[in-house]
Design a protein around this motif. Structure first.
Motif, PDB file in Angstrom:
ATOM      1  N   ASP A 196       0.811  -1.222   0.000  1.00  0.00           N
ATOM      2  CA  ASP A 196       0.000   0.000   0.000  1.00  0.00           C
ATOM      3  C   ASP A 196       0.845   1.273   0.000  1.00  0.00           C
ATOM      4  OD1 ASP A 196       1.024   0.039   2.543  1.00  0.00           O
ATOM      5  OD2 ASP A 196      -0.887  -0.246   3.572  1.00  0.00           O
ATOM      6  N   GLY A 197       2.183   1.119  -0.019  1.00  0.00           N
ATOM      7  CA  GLY A 197       3.069   2.281  -0.068  1.00  0.00           C
ATOM      8  C   GLY A 197       3.601   2.721   1.277  1.00  0.00           C
ATOM      9  N   ASN A 198       3.007   2.254   2.364  1.00  0.00           N
ATOM     10  CA  ASN A 198       3.504   2.607   3.694  1.00  0.00           C
ATOM     11  C   ASN A 198       4.866   1.959   3.930  1.00  0.00           C
ATOM     12  OD1 ASN A 198       1.239   4.131   4.426  1.00  0.00           O
ATOM     13  ND2 ASN A 198       0.115   2.296   5.069  1.00  0.00           N
ATOM     14  N   SER A 199       5.746   2.672   4.633  1.00  0.00           N
ATOM     15  CA  SER A 199       7.095   2.155   4.851  1.00  0.00           C
ATOM     16  C   SER A 199       7.570   2.458   6.268  1.00  0.00           C
ATOM     17  CB  SER A 199       8.067   2.758   3.839  1.00  0.00           C
ATOM     18  OG  SER A 199       8.182   4.160   4.024  1.00  0.00           O
ATOM     19  N   PHE A 200       8.583   1.725   6.702  1.00  0.00           N
ATOM     20  CA  PHE A 200       9.208   1.968   7.999  1.00  0.00           C
ATOM     21  C   PHE A 200      10.633   1.426   7.955  1.00  0.00           C
ATOM     22  CE2 PHE A 200       6.981  -2.062   8.110  1.00  0.00           C
ATOM     23  CZ  PHE A 200       7.864  -2.934   8.734  1.00  0.00           C
ATOM     24  N   ASN A 201      11.487   1.953   8.847  1.00  0.00           N
ATOM     25  CA  ASN A 201      12.894   1.560   8.902  1.00  0.00           C
ATOM     26  C   ASN A 201      13.172   0.687  10.116  1.00  0.00           C
ATOM     27  OD1 ASN A 201      13.593   3.057   6.579  1.00  0.00           O
ATOM     28  ND2 ASN A 201      13.818   4.924   7.799  1.00  0.00           N
ATOM     29  N   ILE A 202      14.123  -0.225   9.954  1.00  0.00           N
ATOM     30  CA  ILE A 202      14.540  -1.107  11.045  1.00  0.00           C
ATOM     31  C   ILE A 202      16.057  -1.053  11.145  1.00  0.00           C
ATOM     32  CG2 ILE A 202      14.613  -3.483  11.896  1.00  0.00           C
ATOM     33  CD1 ILE A 202      12.099  -4.020  10.264  1.00  0.00           C
ATOM     34  N   SER A 203      16.567  -0.804  12.340  1.00  0.00           N
ATOM     35  CA  SER A 203      18.014  -0.818  12.552  1.00  0.00           C
ATOM     36  C   SER A 203      18.483  -2.251  12.729  1.00  0.00           C
ATOM     37  CB  SER A 203      18.379   0.003  13.796  1.00  0.00           C
ATOM     38  OG  SER A 203      18.068   1.364  13.590  1.00  0.00           O
ATOM     39  N   VAL A 204      19.597  -2.571  12.082  1.00  0.00           N
ATOM     40  CA  VAL A 204      20.161  -3.916  12.163  1.00  0.00           C
ATOM     41  C   VAL A 204      21.362  -3.878  13.096  1.00  0.00           C
ATOM     42  CG1 VAL A 204      21.219  -5.793  10.858  1.00  0.00           C
ATOM     43  CG2 VAL A 204      19.391  -4.437   9.836  1.00  0.00           C
ATOM     44  N   PRO A 205      21.450  -4.815  14.054  1.00  0.00           N
ATOM     45  CA  PRO A 205      22.607  -4.854  14.960  1.00  0.00           C
ATOM     46  C   PRO A 205      23.911  -5.007  14.187  1.00  0.00           C
ATOM     47  CG  PRO A 205      20.862  -6.320  15.710  1.00  0.00           C
ATOM     48  CD  PRO A 205      20.475  -5.857  14.344  1.00  0.00           C
ATOM     49  N   ASP A 206      25.004  -4.854  14.892  1.00  0.00           N
ATOM     50  CA  ASP A 206      26.337  -4.968  14.298  1.00  0.00           C
ATOM     51  C   ASP A 206      26.421  -6.198  13.411  1.00  0.00           C
ATOM     52  OD1 ASP A 206      28.972  -4.999  13.645  1.00  0.00           O
ATOM     53  OD2 ASP A 206      29.733  -5.076  15.685  1.00  0.00           O
ATOM     54  N   SER A 207      26.810  -5.998  12.149  1.00  0.00           N
ATOM     55  CA  SER A 207      26.842  -7.107  11.194  1.00  0.00           C
ATOM     56  C   SER A 207      27.844  -8.178  11.584  1.00  0.00           C
ATOM     57  CB  SER A 207      27.173  -6.585   9.789  1.00  0.00           C
ATOM     58  OG  SER A 207      28.436  -5.950   9.786  1.00  0.00           O
ATOM     59  N   LYS A 208      28.834  -7.833  12.419  1.00  0.00           N
ATOM     60  CA  LYS A 208      29.796  -8.847  12.850  1.00  0.00           C
ATOM     61  C   LYS A 208      29.138  -9.836  13.799  1.00  0.00           C
ATOM     62  CE  LYS A 208      33.888  -5.930  12.314  1.00  0.00           C
ATOM     63  NZ  LYS A 208      35.042  -5.305  13.006  1.00  0.00           N
ATOM     64  N   GLU A 209      28.176  -9.346  14.573  1.00  0.00           N
ATOM     65  CA  GLU A 209      27.461 -10.221  15.494  1.00  0.00           C
ATOM     66  C   GLU A 209      26.311 -10.939  14.794  1.00  0.00           C
ATOM     67  OE1 GLU A 209      28.271 -10.878  18.611  1.00  0.00           O
ATOM     68  OE2 GLU A 209      30.029  -9.580  18.451  1.00  0.00           O
ATOM     69  N   ASN A 210      25.656 -10.262  13.840  1.00  0.00           N
ATOM     70  CA  ASN A 210      24.525 -10.832  13.111  1.00  0.00           C
ATOM     71  C   ASN A 210      24.756 -10.646  11.609  1.00  0.00           C
ATOM     72  OD1 ASN A 210      22.418 -11.434  15.358  1.00  0.00           O
ATOM     73  ND2 ASN A 210      23.149  -9.374  15.808  1.00  0.00           N
ATOM     74  N   PRO A 211      25.683 -11.426  11.020  1.00  0.00           N
ATOM     75  CA  PRO A 211      26.041 -11.205   9.618  1.00  0.00           C
ATOM     76  C   PRO A 211      24.958 -11.616   8.632  1.00  0.00           C
ATOM     77  CG  PRO A 211      27.130 -13.160  10.460  1.00  0.00           C
ATOM     78  CD  PRO A 211      26.442 -12.525  11.618  1.00  0.00           C
ATOM     79  N   PHE A 212      24.004 -12.450   9.057  1.00  0.00           N
ATOM     80  CA  PHE A 212      23.013 -12.972   8.131  1.00  0.00           C
ATOM     81  C   PHE A 212      21.601 -12.540   8.513  1.00  0.00           C
ATOM     82  CE2 PHE A 212      26.360 -16.335   8.303  1.00  0.00           C
ATOM     83  CZ  PHE A 212      26.904 -16.069   7.059  1.00  0.00           C
ATOM     84  N   LEU A 213      20.832 -12.168   7.498  1.00  0.00           N
ATOM     85  CA  LEU A 213      19.404 -11.925   7.651  1.00  0.00           C
ATOM     86  C   LEU A 213      18.688 -13.030   6.893  1.00  0.00           C
ATOM     87  CD1 LEU A 213      19.393  -8.104   6.810  1.00  0.00           C
ATOM     88  CD2 LEU A 213      19.718  -9.163   9.038  1.00  0.00           C
ATOM     89  N   GLN A 214      17.450 -13.288   7.255  1.00  0.00           N
ATOM     90  CA  GLN A 214      16.699 -14.325   6.553  1.00  0.00           C
ATOM     91  C   GLN A 214      15.276 -13.862   6.305  1.00  0.00           C
ATOM     92  OE1 GLN A 214      15.401 -19.054   6.862  1.00  0.00           O
ATOM     93  NE2 GLN A 214      16.332 -18.074   8.615  1.00  0.00           N
ATOM     94  N   ILE A 215      14.767 -14.205   5.122  1.00  0.00           N
ATOM     95  CA  ILE A 215      13.367 -13.956   4.816  1.00  0.00           C
ATOM     96  C   ILE A 215      12.709 -15.287   4.482  1.00  0.00           C
ATOM     97  CG2 ILE A 215      13.748 -13.496   2.349  1.00  0.00           C
ATOM     98  CD1 ILE A 215      11.512 -11.333   2.632  1.00  0.00           C
ATOM     99  N   ALA A 216      11.495 -15.476   4.982  1.00  0.00           N
ATOM    100  CA  ALA A 216      10.716 -16.683   4.699  1.00  0.00           C
ATOM    101  C   ALA A 216       9.399 -16.244   4.074  1.00  0.00           C
ATOM    102  CB  ALA A 216      10.467 -17.475   5.976  1.00  0.00           C
ATOM    103  N   VAL A 217       9.131 -16.760   2.872  1.00  0.00           N
ATOM    104  CA  VAL A 217       7.951 -16.351   2.107  1.00  0.00           C
ATOM    105  C   VAL A 217       7.031 -17.560   1.952  1.00  0.00           C
ATOM    106  CG1 VAL A 217       7.131 -15.311  -0.036  1.00  0.00           C
ATOM    107  CG2 VAL A 217       9.374 -14.668   0.878  1.00  0.00           C
TER     108      VAL A 217
END
Length: 369
Positions: A137-158
């Motif tokens: 619908d066009g609405n958006s929001f931002n999310i801060s990601v922790p230090d990439s060294k501690e959390n190098p991987f993100l995952q999406i499940a569809v």
């Protein structure tokens, strides 16, 4: 004075040389003990000398294991990390999520879970360490990601009936198909760009001659510099495939064979037989799912109905044997409501079936034409 110190060293040396195997084990178990080079040399001479008889061999094995444990303790967890392959890390990440229990797409950042719109877009901003989520619908929001060294991987499940787009830090765009899990970074490392896929996705990779882009799956790996291609690698399916639209890609299979593809070619890998094939095709039929279209070419209606049920996460009632006798061709827009799609089915199979949208039943006419 010097003579006294020499006697002390001599006494210490004799005492150490007379140390029993049990004493040595106890010494090794003390992780904070600091052994001199002479003491370490004596341990190994003591161990290697006790090789007669089963009991002694057991002691040697025990001491070897204990010494290895000491080395690991001194070296730290870094040694363990070096021995674990990336594929194992990816599988550990995806194994924690049962996609069949989800009703909407979910983004996983460490222990944080964000539910997404059925057709959300995720933009990676590595400089700010943020993700921007844009809903249909066009609405958006931002999310801060922790230090990439501690959390190098993100995952999406569809899950079924959903679709998602990931725009990586270098503007590479990945359209993720339903019933798919993908692991990706918010920022690349210095040498490569890499994602891990279980399912299907279409990738439009931004060209970068200095950084190869890798798509890793359980059975095939695809390496490119900049191109557009589709990867279908559902773990539960025997056939894995890559369809190339633009550029060149290199595909490596678990069989050890490597194939270089050109545009308008389709690579398939049979997991059970460990064999691959490469054919020239029109790629449209394999990538039209991005546009929410299902292209049919003399396909048994039973197969089509099975796909519809999965996509809409619903049940339809029909005789599979009867439906398999009816072959249909055309295009189905699977973004519309189910009732509208069923009406489309009647049009591409005229006079052959009768559909009751209220009861969700499909029956073959007595004398289909």
């Amino acid at each position: 004075m010097h003579k006294k110190e020499e006697n002390n060293r001599s006494t210490k040396k004799r005492g150490f040389e007379q140390t029993s195997s049990n004493d040595i084990i106890q010494l090794i178990k003390k992780n904070d003990s600091v052994l001199s080079a002479e003491e370490k040399d004596h341990i190994w001479r003591n161990i290697s000398g006790k090789t007669i008889g089963k009991k002694q061999r057991f002691i040697v094995r025990t001491l070897s294991i204990a010494a290895s444990i000491l080395i690991l303790v001194v070296g730290g967890w870094g040694i363990y990390r070096l021995t674990v392959g990336k594929a194992d890390i990816y599988k550990e990440i995806t194994a924690n999520i049962n996609i069949d229990t989800l009703h909407t797409s979910c983004l996983y950042i460490g222990k944080q879970v964000i539910e997404l719109d059925r057709q959300a877009e995720v933009y990676c901003n590595s400089e700010k360490g943020q993700l921007k989520i844009v809903n249909r619908d066009g609405n958006s929001f931002n999310i801060s990601v922790p230090d990439s060294k501690e959390n190098p991987f993100l995952q999406i499940a569809v899950p079924q009936g959903n679709k998602a787009r990931i725009i990586l830090a270098d503007k590479t765009t990945i359209t993720v198909r339903e019933h798919t899990k993908m692991v990706f970074p918010i920022a690349y490392n210095e040498k490569t760009r890499e994602v891990y896929l279980e399912g299907e996705a279409f990738l439009d990779v931004t060209k970068n001659p200095q950084k190869q882009f890798n798509v890793k799956t359980q059975d095939i790996d695809v390496s490119v510099l900049g191109t557009s291609f589709n990867v279908s690698a559902f773990p539960e399916r025997n056939i894995q495939s890559v369809v190339l639209v633009r550029g060149r890609v290199k595909v490596s299979a678990s069989s050890g064979e490597t194939v270089t593809m050109l545009p308008n070619q389709k690579y398939t890998f049979d997991k059970s037989e460990q064999k691959n094939t490469l054919n020239n095709i029109d790629p449209y039929n394999d990538i039209c799912w991005k546009e929410d279209l299902l292209v049919l070419d003399k396909e048994p209606l039973s197969v089509v109905l099975e796909k519809v049920c999965k996509h809409y996460d619903t049940n339809l009632f029909y005789n599979a044997q009867d439906m398999s006798k009816i072959k249909v061709s055309g295009k189905l827009d699977i973004s519309v409501p189910l009732d509208d799609l069923l009406k489309m089915l009647e049009k591409i199979a005229p006079n052959q079936i009768t559909i009751d949208t209220l009861k969700k039943t499909i029956k073959m006419n007595v004398n289909p034409k």
